[in-house]
Design a protein around this motif. Structure first.
Motif, PDB file in Angstrom:
ATOM      1  N   SER A 182      -7.871  -1.651  -7.620  1.00  0.00           N
ATOM      2  CA  SER A 182      -8.025  -0.532  -7.067  1.00  0.00           C
ATOM      3  C   SER A 182      -8.806   0.535  -7.772  1.00  0.00           C
ATOM      4  O   SER A 182      -8.547   0.728  -9.131  1.00  0.00           O
ATOM      5  CB  SER A 182      -6.918  -0.050  -6.246  1.00  0.00           C
TER       6      SER A 182
ATOM      7  N   SER B  15      -1.818   3.416   5.861  1.00  0.00           N
ATOM      8  CA  SER B  15      -1.875   4.074   5.006  1.00  0.00           C
ATOM      9  C   SER B  15      -2.277   5.760   5.801  1.00  0.00           C
ATOM     10  O   SER B  15      -1.946   6.942   5.418  1.00  0.00           O
ATOM     11  CB  SER B  15      -3.219   4.278   4.019  1.00  0.00           C
TER      12      SER B  15
ATOM     13  N   MET C  17      -3.531  -2.486   5.841  1.00  0.00           N
ATOM     14  CA  MET C  17      -3.146  -1.801   4.927  1.00  0.00           C
ATOM     15  C   MET C  17      -3.663  -0.144   5.105  1.00  0.00           C
ATOM     16  O   MET C  17      -2.966   0.547   4.826  1.00  0.00           O
ATOM     17  CB  MET C  17      -3.276  -2.429   3.548  1.00  0.00           C
ATOM     18  N   THR C  18      -5.014  -0.455   5.142  1.00  0.00           N
ATOM     19  CA  THR C  18      -5.660   1.016   5.152  1.00  0.00           C
ATOM     20  C   THR C  18      -5.014   1.537   6.523  1.00  0.00           C
ATOM     21  O   THR C  18      -4.838   3.039   6.372  1.00  0.00           O
ATOM     22  CB  THR C  18      -7.067   0.579   5.176  1.00  0.00           C
TER      23      THR C  18
ATOM     24  N   GLY D 129       0.638  -1.131   0.134  1.00  0.00           N
ATOM     25  CA  GLY D 129      -0.157  -0.001   0.019  1.00  0.00           C
ATOM     26  C   GLY D 129       1.024   1.331  -0.010  1.00  0.00           C
ATOM     27  O   GLY D 129       1.966   1.256  -0.489  1.00  0.00           O
TER      28      GLY D 129
ATOM     29  N   TYR E  29       1.485   3.568  -6.450  1.00  0.00           N
ATOM     30  CA  TYR E  29       0.308   2.689  -5.948  1.00  0.00           C
ATOM     31  C   TYR E  29      -0.683   2.697  -7.137  1.00  0.00           C
ATOM     32  O   TYR E  29      -1.252   1.607  -7.637  1.00  0.00           O
ATOM     33  CB  TYR E  29      -0.353   2.950  -4.687  1.00  0.00           C
TER      34      TYR E  29
ATOM     35  N   ARG F 148       6.440  -0.569  -5.265  1.00  0.00           N
ATOM     36  CA  ARG F 148       4.917  -0.908  -5.492  1.00  0.00           C
ATOM     37  C   ARG F 148       4.770  -1.320  -7.049  1.00  0.00           C
ATOM     38  O   ARG F 148       3.878  -2.093  -7.310  1.00  0.00           O
ATOM     39  CB  ARG F 148       4.199   0.235  -5.431  1.00  0.00           C
TER      40      ARG F 148
END
Length: 266
Positions: free
Chosen positions: A134, A199, A195-196, A84, A157, A102
C-alpha cells in the motif's frame, strides 16, 4: 499455463485478479475465508478452493501443507489477503495468536505462507512472489511491536504494509540465486472494493487499474528478471520512509518477525 495461488480471492482485488487470469487459462488456487463467495469465484474461474483463516498462523501453516499435498509446484504466489481499517478508529483487535490483527494478517501471515511454500516455488523456478502492499506506510516501532501505545487502525495498517515492503526486499536478495523474484505493489488508491467501503473513505481509483498493476507482476515477460522492487501501480517507486530499506532496519525487522512467529509456535 502457470499455477498461481491468490490469497484473499473471494472478494475485491483478489477475485477480480483471479477472473482476469482465468481468461488466459492459468491454473488458479483460490484462498479465502467465506466459503460461499469462494465457491462463486471457483465456478467462474475453474479454480481450486482452499479455505483458511490467515489471522491464525497455525491455519496459515495448514493452508501451505494442504497446497503442498495437492501440488508439486507453484509458479506464482500472490499475497493479497489483508485486513483494512476504519478511518478514525482506535479499536485494537487481536489475532488467534494474540498478535495485533493487522500485523498478523497483513504481514506475519504472508511471511510465513511464503516461507512454507518455498519448496514448491523452487521446483517451479523461475517463479514469482507478488506482495500486495500500500502507499499507506509507517515505520515499525521496534519498542512496541504489538502497537499497544497510541493505537489507531490506520497506523497499524500502514505499519504492516511497510513491513511487507521491507520484507520483500530482504527476501528478494535471499532468493535471487534460486530464480524466484519477489516484488511488492501498491495496486491503486482506495479502489472500489468492500475494504475501501468499510474504511469510511470514498473510492478514488478503479478496481481495474489495481488488477492491471498487479497482473503485470504475475506474468508480464518484461518483468521476468525484476526483483526486490516496489511499484506504485505501474511505476517503480521508493517507500515514503526510505529507512525501511536500509540493511539495519531490515535486519532488525527480521529479528522481531522471527520472535513474533516463534511466540505463536510458527
Amino acid at each position: 499455463m502457470a499455477t498461481i495461488l491468490i490469497t484473499g480471492a473471494s472478494d475485491g482485488l483478489g477475485r477480480a485478479l483471479a477472473e482476469d487470469l482465468a481468461r488466459d487459462g492459468h491454473q488458479l488456487l483460490l484462498h479465502g475465508r467465506n466459503a460461499a463467495r469462494l465457491a462463486e469465484v471457483a465456478q467462474v474461474t475453474g479454480g481450486e478452493v482452499f479455505s483458511a483463516d490467515l489471522s491464525s498462523l497455525r491455519d496459515t501453516r495448514r493452508l501451505a501443507a494442504e497446497i503442498t499435498a495437492r501440488h508439486d509446484r507453484l509458479d506464482v504466489l500472490v499475497n493479497n489477503a489483508g485486513v483494512g481499517f476504519r478511518a478514525g478508529s482506535d479499536l485494537r483487535e487481536l489475532s488467534a495468536d494474540g498478535h495485533e490483527l493487522r500485523i498478523a494478517v497483513n504481514y506475519l501471515a504472508p511471511v510465513l505462507l511464503t516461507r512454507e511454500l518455498l519448496p514448491l516455488l523452487r521446483k517451479a523456478a523461475p517463479a514469482r512472489v507478488v506482495n500486495v502492499a500500500s502507499v499507506g506506510q509507517q515505520l515499525f516501532d521496534f519498542d512496541d511491536p504489538q502497537h499497544e501505545r497510541g493505537f489507531t487502525q490506520a497506523d497499524a495498517y500502514c505499519r504492516s504494509k511497510l513491513a511487507l515492503i521491507s520484507h520483500t526486499v530482504d527476501l528478494a536478495a535471499q532468493l535471487e540465486e534460486a530464480g524466484i523474484t519477489v516484488n511488492a505493489v501498491h495496486p491503486a488508491t482506495f479502489m472500489a472494493t468492500a475494504m475501501t467501503e468499510a474504511s469510511g473513505l470514498p473510492a478514488d481509483e478503479p478496481l481495474e487499474k489495481g488488477v492491471a498493476a498487479t497482473r503485470r507482476l504475475v506474468d508480464d515477460p518484461g518483468l521476468a528478471g525484476v526483483t526486490g522492487a516496489y511499484f506504485h501501480s505501474f511505476d517503480p517507486s521508493a517507500p515514503s520512509e526510505p529507512a525501511a530499506l536500509s540493511l539495519a532496519y531490515r535486519q532488525r525487522l527480521a529479528a522481531v518477525t522471527q520472535d513474533l512467529l516463534a511466540a505463536a509456535g510458527a
